[in-house]
Design an enzyme around this catalytic site. Sequence first.
Site, short mmCIF file in Angstrom:
data_model
loop_
_atom_site.label_atom_id
_atom_site.label_comp_id
_atom_site.label_asym_id
_atom_site.label_seq_id
_atom_site.Cartn_x
_atom_site.Cartn_y
_atom_site.Cartn_z
N SER A 104 110.86 59.46 -0.69
CA SER A 104 110.63 60.72 0.77
C SER A 104 109.17 59.58 0.77
CB SER A 104 109.77 61.63 0.75
OG SER A 104 109.22 62.27 -0.22
N LYS A 174 102.10 62.59 -0.71
CA LYS A 174 102.42 61.96 0.65
C LYS A 174 101.61 61.46 1.31
CE LYS A 174 106.29 64.90 0.78
NZ LYS A 174 107.48 64.66 1.38
#
Length: 320
Positions: A104, A174
């Site tokens: 991701s 993230k």
Amino acid sequence: MGDVAVGARSGHDGEEHSGSPAESAVPAADSAVTSGNDSGAAEGDRVTGEHTTAEGQGPGGTARTARKPRSFWKELPILIGIALVLALLIKTFLVQAFSIPSDSMQNTLQQGDRVLVDKLTPWFGSEPERGEVVVFHDPDNWLAGEPTTEPNALQTFLSWIGLMPSAEEKDLIKRVIGVGGDTIECKNTGPLTVNGKALDEKSYVYAGNTPCSVDDQGGQFKVKVPEGYIWVMGDHRQNSRDSRYNQSDAHHGMVPVKDVVGRAVVIAWPVNRWDNLPVPDTFDQSGLNAQPAAAGLPTAPQGLALAGVVPVVWWRRRKQ
């Protein structure tokens, strides 16, 4: 998909090993006795001040033998113990290693990468800034259903001292897109805007991805970030279950600042991917009110532990 950044837990206790310094020993050549006046000293004696010094003799003319320094192998367990304690302290308060098990954050981070996370600056009040890559605790069951591996005894020990990531702690990694007070919007395929300013994300968004995902699950959005929270997104936009797809949770997709472990500052492993993780230039444009990012500590815990052991070794050798 959620990106688990698995790491050794902060604040674990470590056993402290210590040892008393070796008893000081005076080499035979430096032992001295008073042997009369300074004239007529025998060959091999050493004149000091007004008296001659016979080598190899103690007080009263008795023979004196020098103590041998403690062998390296006897000191090794003590040094290892000191290094482990230092590694635990460093892992708890300075930097911690985390592994990347999903895609991701491609291409910034690849599966199998190990990153070092700066845990020091948050202790001094530093908060996440736009553009930083951060590790944070699962805010509200973002990782539900994600598989976890059962570590063996060796892996558990190595993760406890910070040399391997833990498979038990639920952490994610993230990029920070917005901080408290920001309005973030994404329409159609992009661009993504922060406070009305379009971000040029070509340098870090996965090649072939669009900044915004065209779907009705959360890929199209306009949100305002509350104070004390951040909005995060993966660099592989079409393969990241980030803030966009968790807007139905208790925090509406936001991550509480208190849940942030720290900023990822460097890729430490594998060797051929050594690199730092800077804030992209697009976050420095006028109108975003971005603050300079805090400097990280791109040093492995075991390296700092080794550096801490060197003065101890030097001190012990001086005492012998």
